[in-house]
Design an enzyme around this catalytic site. Structure first.
Site, short mmCIF file in Angstrom:
data_model
loop_
_atom_site.label_atom_id
_atom_site.label_comp_id
_atom_site.label_asym_id
_atom_site.label_seq_id
_atom_site.Cartn_x
_atom_site.Cartn_y
_atom_site.Cartn_z
N ASP A 10 34.88 35.45 43.51
CA ASP A 10 36.08 35.44 42.68
C ASP A 10 36.36 36.89 42.28
O ASP A 10 35.51 37.77 42.45
CB ASP A 10 35.83 34.58 41.42
CG ASP A 10 37.03 34.56 40.48
OD1 ASP A 10 38.16 34.33 40.96
OD2 ASP A 10 36.87 34.82 39.28
N SER A 11 37.54 37.10 41.72
CA SER A 11 37.87 38.44 41.23
C SER A 11 37.00 38.82 40.03
O SER A 11 36.93 39.99 39.68
CB SER A 11 39.33 38.46 40.78
OG SER A 11 39.49 37.56 39.71
N TYR A 42 42.93 40.21 39.89
CA TYR A 42 43.63 40.29 41.17
C TYR A 42 45.06 39.76 41.04
O TYR A 42 45.92 40.08 41.84
CB TYR A 42 42.93 39.42 42.22
CG TYR A 42 41.68 39.96 42.85
CD1 TYR A 42 41.02 41.09 42.35
CD2 TYR A 42 41.13 39.33 43.96
CE1 TYR A 42 39.85 41.55 42.95
CE2 TYR A 42 39.97 39.79 44.57
CZ TYR A 42 39.33 40.90 44.05
OH TYR A 42 38.19 41.34 44.65
N GLY A 43 45.25 38.87 40.08
CA GLY A 43 46.45 38.04 40.05
C GLY A 43 47.77 38.73 39.82
O GLY A 43 48.82 38.11 39.93
N CYS A 73 38.55 31.35 43.95
CA CYS A 73 39.64 32.12 43.35
C CYS A 73 40.95 31.60 43.95
O CYS A 73 41.12 31.64 45.18
CB CYS A 73 39.45 33.59 43.67
SG CYS A 73 40.79 34.63 43.06
N ASN A 74 41.83 31.12 43.10
CA ASN A 74 43.10 30.60 43.60
C ASN A 74 43.96 31.70 44.19
O ASN A 74 44.66 31.50 45.19
CB ASN A 74 43.87 29.95 42.45
CG ASN A 74 43.23 28.66 41.99
OD1 ASN A 74 43.62 27.59 42.42
ND2 ASN A 74 42.22 28.76 41.14
N THR A 75 43.92 32.88 43.57
CA THR A 75 44.77 33.99 44.01
C THR A 75 44.43 34.38 45.45
O THR A 75 45.31 34.57 46.29
CB THR A 75 44.59 35.18 43.06
OG1 THR A 75 44.78 34.72 41.72
CG2 THR A 75 45.54 36.29 43.36
N GLU A 154 38.17 37.18 30.33
CA GLU A 154 37.14 38.14 30.76
C GLU A 154 36.53 38.85 29.54
O GLU A 154 35.37 39.23 29.55
CB GLU A 154 37.72 39.20 31.74
CG GLU A 154 38.06 38.65 33.12
CD GLU A 154 36.86 38.61 34.10
OE1 GLU A 154 35.93 39.41 33.94
OE2 GLU A 154 36.87 37.75 35.00
N CYS A 187 43.84 28.46 38.34
CA CYS A 187 43.10 29.72 38.29
C CYS A 187 41.70 29.34 37.81
O CYS A 187 41.57 28.57 36.84
CB CYS A 187 43.75 30.70 37.31
SG CYS A 187 42.74 32.15 36.96
N THR A 188 40.68 29.86 38.48
CA THR A 188 39.32 29.40 38.16
C THR A 188 38.83 29.90 36.80
O THR A 188 37.78 29.45 36.32
CB THR A 188 38.32 29.82 39.26
OG1 THR A 188 38.51 31.20 39.55
CG2 THR A 188 38.52 28.98 40.50
N HIS A 189 39.55 30.83 36.20
CA HIS A 189 39.20 31.22 34.83
C HIS A 189 39.61 30.13 33.81
O HIS A 189 39.03 30.04 32.73
CB HIS A 189 39.92 32.51 34.42
CG HIS A 189 39.33 33.76 35.01
ND1 HIS A 189 39.39 34.05 36.35
CD2 HIS A 189 38.67 34.79 34.42
CE1 HIS A 189 38.81 35.23 36.56
NE2 HIS A 189 38.36 35.70 35.41
N1 DGL Z 1 40.14 33.50 38.95
C1 DGL Z 1 41.18 33.91 39.78
C2 DGL Z 1 42.06 32.79 40.30
O1 DGL Z 1 41.58 31.69 40.42
C3 DGL Z 1 41.96 35.14 39.57
C4 DGL Z 1 42.12 35.78 38.32
C5 DGL Z 1 42.63 37.19 38.48
O2 DGL Z 1 41.85 38.03 38.92
O3 DGL Z 1 43.80 37.45 38.18
O4 DGL Z 1 43.19 32.99 40.63
#
Ligand code: DGL
Length: 281
Positions: A10-11, A42-43, A73-75, A154, A187-189
């Site tokens: 993941d990011s 990353y998003g 990571c979805n992104t 984060e 988003c996995t966060h």
């Molecule tokens: N956790 C990530 C996702 O699922 C990305 C979060 C990010 O880095 O912006 O998209």
């Protein structure tokens, strides 16, 4: 049978939200996790940048001899899945969006109003719409980018009024105005703020891709006869910036897990520049 570890990345720390479900569902499996904490988020970045970062990480995981890669990571799943699969054809690479889209298509009643929340890049890609569309859904889909969630999470700002205000800022009109009955945490966060969402929007159904993806991991590994059969593992968690935040969040996410309480895990700092000079990337 294959006792090599599964690579997750993941990011940052978001992808960690899948690991407790893996532990529960497939306790014999061992994990190598990579969180790109030095370059998160990353998003809001350009797709070319996300592509180059995620290719580096996948290359690293392949060199670690993982048997499968889960893009937690979805992104990255929204923008780079096909390319990573083409680049590393010998190893199964699973994105997190397609299993969640399949789940949404099966649990949402005809006439449902489904919302997707995610990073700017994920929402702009319309990847969820596209995957769900393959199942010919009889419901309406709405999308909303919530870019401030990841930096707050984060930083560990979760059980806090600032997070609640940020949720309301992005989501009040989205959820209430569109009369949504279900949302996907795209988003996995975001599973880390699930309790806030449930408190603020009681009655809203929440689909959590971080748990759903593990069902697909199990299916793919068992179809290929690649499930592990021993539990003598040490999970390794790499972070490109092994900060206190990352370790604290691991403690928070795995508070109930025996392995973590017994400290049967390793944390490693991954120095991107040094490894690049060493030719590892
Ligand atoms: N956790 C990530 C996702 O699922 C990305 C979060 C990010 O880095 O912006 O998209």
């Amino acid at each position: 049978m294959d006792n090599r570890p599964i690579g997750f990345f993941d990011s940052g720390l978001g992808g960690l939200t899948s690991i407790p479900y893996l532990r529960r569902e497939l306790p014999e499996e061992r994990v190598i996790y990579f969180g790109d904490t030095a370059r998160t988020p990353y998003g809001s970045k350009a797709v070319t940048t996300i592509r180059s970062f995620s290719t580096e990480i996948a290359e690293f995981l392949v060199k670690c001899n993982v048997k499968m890669i889960v893009i937690a990571c979805n992104t990255v799943s929204a923008t780079c899945l096909d390319e990573l699969q083409k680049r590393f054809p010998k190893i199964p690479i699973l994105g997190i969006i397609s299993p969640a889209a399949e789940e949404a298509a099966s649990v949402c009643e005809p006439g449902s109003r489904l919302g997707i929340i995610g990073t700017k890049v994920t929402i702009a890609s319309h990847a969820y719409q596209e995957f769900i569309g393959r199942f010919d859904p009889q419901f309406r889909i709405y999308e909303e980018a919530c870019p401030a969630f990841v930096p707050l999470i984060e930083e560990g700002i979760i059980d806090n009024e600032i997070m609640d205000m940020t949720i309301r800022y992005y989501m009040d009109d989205f959820v209430l105005g569109n009369q949504l009955d279900t949302i996907i945490l795209g988003c996995t966060h975001y599973p880390l703020i699930k309790a806030n969402l449930t408190r603020i929007y009681p009655g809203l159904n929440i689909i959590n891709p971080s748990s759903i993806v593990i069902g697909q991991v199990k299916r793919i590994l068992s179809e290929r006869d690649m499930l592990a059969d021993h539990s003598d593992f040490t999970d390794v968690f790499y972070a490109s910036d092994l900060s206190e935040n990352f370790i604290n969040m691991i403690d928070h996410i795995f508070a109930d897990s025996e392995e973590f309480n017994e400290k049967k895990v390793k944390f490693m700092n991954f120095d991107l520049e040094k490894e690049r000079l060493n030719g590892l990337l």
